[in-house]
Enzyme design. Structure first.
Site, PDB file in Angstrom:
ATOM      1  N   GLU B  62       0.815  -1.213   0.000  1.00  0.00           N
ATOM      2  CA  GLU B  62       0.000   0.000   0.000  1.00  0.00           C
ATOM      3  C   GLU B  62       0.849   1.263   0.000  1.00  0.00           C
ATOM      4  OE1 GLU B  62      -0.575  -2.615   1.975  1.00  0.00           O
ATOM      5  OE2 GLU B  62      -2.556  -3.321   1.352  1.00  0.00           O
ATOM      6  N   HIS B 130     -10.093  -4.557  10.034  1.00  0.00           N
ATOM      7  CA  HIS B 130     -10.722  -4.345   8.727  1.00  0.00           C
ATOM      8  C   HIS B 130     -12.036  -3.597   8.962  1.00  0.00           C
ATOM      9  CE1 HIS B 130      -7.834  -7.405   7.630  1.00  0.00           C
ATOM     10  NE2 HIS B 130      -8.191  -7.391   6.366  1.00  0.00           N
TER      11      HIS B 130
END
Lengths: 334, 338
Positions: B62, B130
């Site tokens: 990322e 998450h």
């Protein structure tokens, strides 16, 4: 890390085969960077220049050699130690000194400063002062060139300290996967701030990393401007031909502190002496003398011209206009 | 006109922008794999076939691919990057905050970073990593624009506006609002479908929207909480409380013109936020209301937000964590009665 690499045949060929004026141009850039940095150090210690400084005395040949292999529309990314890169890529002494004095006439209107020196029109992104932060960025710039089918190349400067960052791995991996036109230039000056590389790398050969990602890496004598130029010319040609990236590890040494008022007590005396004996400017002057068509007077004239140029620019920069308070809130959004 | 969910509307919006402008491309993880999912929530499904070479699958990196997107944006491309879950933005935040947001300023206004970064958020049975509401970490970063989309109409219109904007824009989406289908469907999903016009349109990135008009109290929310606020308002109407519901939508900058007009009318405000109360966007909005229209307030601003804990897994605790309709109703009743 051994400063005695075997002499580069390509560098020797450049010394013999290049136009005299081109070589003198390289010499002038080396001297310009050294004199610029020495003058900035004086102004800073004198207290008239604000901020902090990270200087590159001793490392001039890496910037000059790499940038001499680039075209004006190629790009570089730099670090917090970027004055040399900027001068080598063609930024003006005046716009840089103005920036260092925080003037609105500086290359970043006084909003960047020493660590974020840059000028997009000259092909230099403002210095990325987060270690390794410029590596994914450079890969992305190179991706844009590839997607736009433009022939440009990016040279991404970073230090040996950046190799330990995750951004190095992630950016280099993507540059490799997509064969991006980026020359990854590691200026290995043996120290990340005050920590010597053998404390932070099991394998101290940075160029070895390239093979792990599936592309070519090379260790070069970074204090030999022609060796750097020859290696950079080859790397840039490969990148332009779609065979990038290339990792160049340039072995060099920082003569001055990591940042302001660092006396470098962590650099052993014998190490400093060995590297000072390999000073890139003195070595290049000696190489030029071998050619037979460059005299000590030629080099002295260059030095005098550079000193005069910098003195004049300092005088202007010290009187350059400061931003107004209204400038505080401009340039945040496009 | 056609009825679409957020995932479909975003997909069409991306496709239309890619057709309109060759500099637009997508970059992220698992977004264009043949036989794959089209990203974690099907938004890019089928686009790789339609736009060969312009849906770029990356390694799981990322920080790296965000930096790549920023670099490409600086050189004239218009990347649409996405993370599979908003929580991963912590990995990308050096490139977003230190580079994307600051490069224009530190270059003296010469660098442009037309980057779109999409991120799904929300507590949805996936435990702590998450699930977070990430918008709070980016609303205070000068140089970024931050929006949160709660309907398919807004999702498409704001995505298009973001692509055409010359600044880095972060778009937060909610996992319970996508309307993703098949194996990617979400249990507990809320209907966020809209009638989508056939013609090109954009939704401005700096305007809140009044979802329901009322006179007694203003309820502010975004993403899933905008839907819950509307459900709460419907219940409250049955007992005679007329709540005005505003989908804040634009989180940076915040539209105090629309919010202020409502506060001047109602004099009472409840701000609903999914995410821990401490340090949330609702704190910023409450302070902003004080600065813009304190004279109109008839009672202190009330907040309904999550507990100051990581997002829990087990459904009974997750439901207790996330503000719900009954808690919004209770807060409004108490405020209006005060």
């Amino acid at each position: 890390m051994n400063p005695t690499l075997s002499p580069s045949p390509a560098a020797a060929a450049l010394l013999r085969g290049s136009d005299r004026n081109i070589l003198l141009g390289l010499y002038e850039k080396l001297v310009l960077i050294r004199e610029f940095e020495e003058r900035v150090k004086f102004l800073f210690l004198e207290g008239t220049m604000p901020g902090t400084i990270h200087q590159c005395q001793g490392q001039e040949a890496t910037a000059v050699g790499v940038c001499a292999a680039l075209r004006s529309d190629d790009f570089i990314t730099s670090t917090f130690r970027g004055h040399g890169h900027a001068l080598a890529k063609g930024l003006g002494v005046q716009e840089m000194l103005d920036e260092l004095f925080g003037a609105s006439t500086g290359c970043c209107k006084g909003k960047g400063g020493s660590m974020h020196m840059g000028n997009m029109d000259r092909g230099m992104v403002p210095g990325i002062a987060i270690v390794a932060g410029g590596i994914p960025l450079a890969a992305g710039m190179a991706l844009a060139f590839k997607l736009q089918q433009r022939p440009q190349v990016v040279a991404c400067f970073f230090g040996d300290g950046a190799v330990a960052e995750g951004a190095f791995h992630e950016g280099v991996n993507m540059a490799a996967l997509w064969n991006l036109p980026v020359v990854l230039v590691c200026e290995n000056n043996l120290y990340g701030a005050s920590t010597r590389i053998d404390k932070v790398m099991k394998n101290p050969c940075v160029a070895d990393r390239a093979a792990a990602y599936g592309f070519r890496g090379e260790t070069v004598d970074g204090n030999d401007v022609l060796a750097v130029l020859a290696a950079a010319q080859r790397a840039v040609a490969e990148c332009r031909a779609g065979q990038g990236p290339v990792l160049l590890e340039l072995l060099t040494y920082r003569r001055t502190g990591h940042s302001r008022r660092d006396a470098c007590h962590y650099q052993p005396k014998d190490e400093r002496e060995a590297w000072f004996a390999r000073d890139p400017i003195e070595r290049f002057a000696a190489q030029l003398a071998e050619r037979g068509d460059v005299t000590p007077a030629d080099l002295a004239a260059i030095r005098a011209r550079v000193e005069q140029q910098i003195a004049a620019a300092v005088a202007v920069a010290q009187r350059a206009p400061q931003p107004t308070l209204a400038d505080l809130t401009t340039d945040v959004y496009a | 006109m056609k009825r679409q969910g957020i995932a479909e509307a975003l997909r069409d919006g991306i496709a239309e922008e890619m057709t309109r402008d060759p500099s637009v491309f997508c970059i992220g993880e698992d977004i264009g794999v043949p036989g794959g999912w089209g990203g974690a929530f099907t938004v890019t499904l089928g686009l790789a076939e339609k736009f060969p070479g312009r849906i770029i699958d990356t390694p799981i990196a990322e920080l790296g691919f965000t930096g790549v997107a920023v670099g490409a944006a600086m050189m004239g491309m218009r990347p649409i990057a996405d993370v599979q879950y908003g929580d991963f933005l912590f990995l990308a935040s050096d490139q977003l905050i230190n580079n994307a947001a600051k490069l224009r300023y530190m270059s003296g206004g010469t660098v442009k970073v037309p980057l779109v970064m999409r991120a799904p958020i929300g507590a949805t049975g996936r435990g702590s990593q998450h699930a977070q509401s990430m918008e709070r970490y980016f609303t205070g970063v000068p140089g970024l624009k931050v929006v949160a989309v709660s309907t398919a109409y807004d999702a498409k219109g704001m995505l298009k506006a973001a692509v055409r904007d010359d600044n880095p824009v972060m778009i937060f989406e909610h996992k319970l609002l996508y309307g993703s289908k098949g194996a990617r469907a979400e249990p507990g999903a809320v209907d966020a479908t809209s009638e989508i016009p056939d013609d090109d349109y954009v939704v401005p990135l700096d305007r809140a929207v009044v979802r329901r008009e009322g006179t007694h109290v203003t309820i502010l929310g975004w993403l899933l909480m905008a839907h819950f606020a509307q459900a709460a308002a419907a219940q409250l109407a049955a007992e005679g409380i007329e709540a005005e519901v505003i989908d804040v939508r634009s989180l940076s900058p915040i539209d105090y013109e629309t919010i202020g007009a409502s506060v001047r009318k109602t004099g009472r405000v409840v701000i609903v936020e999914e995410g821990p109360k401490t340090g949330g966007v609702s704190a910023e909005i409450a302070a902003g209301i004080m600065e813009h229209c304190a004279d109109s307030l008839q009672a202190p601003v009330t907040r309904v937000a999550s507990a100051d804990v990581p997002v829990p897994f087990t459904p009974i605790l997750e439901n207790a964590y996330r503000p719900d309709v009954p808690r919004i109703v209770a807060a409004v009743r108490q405020l209006v009665g005060s």
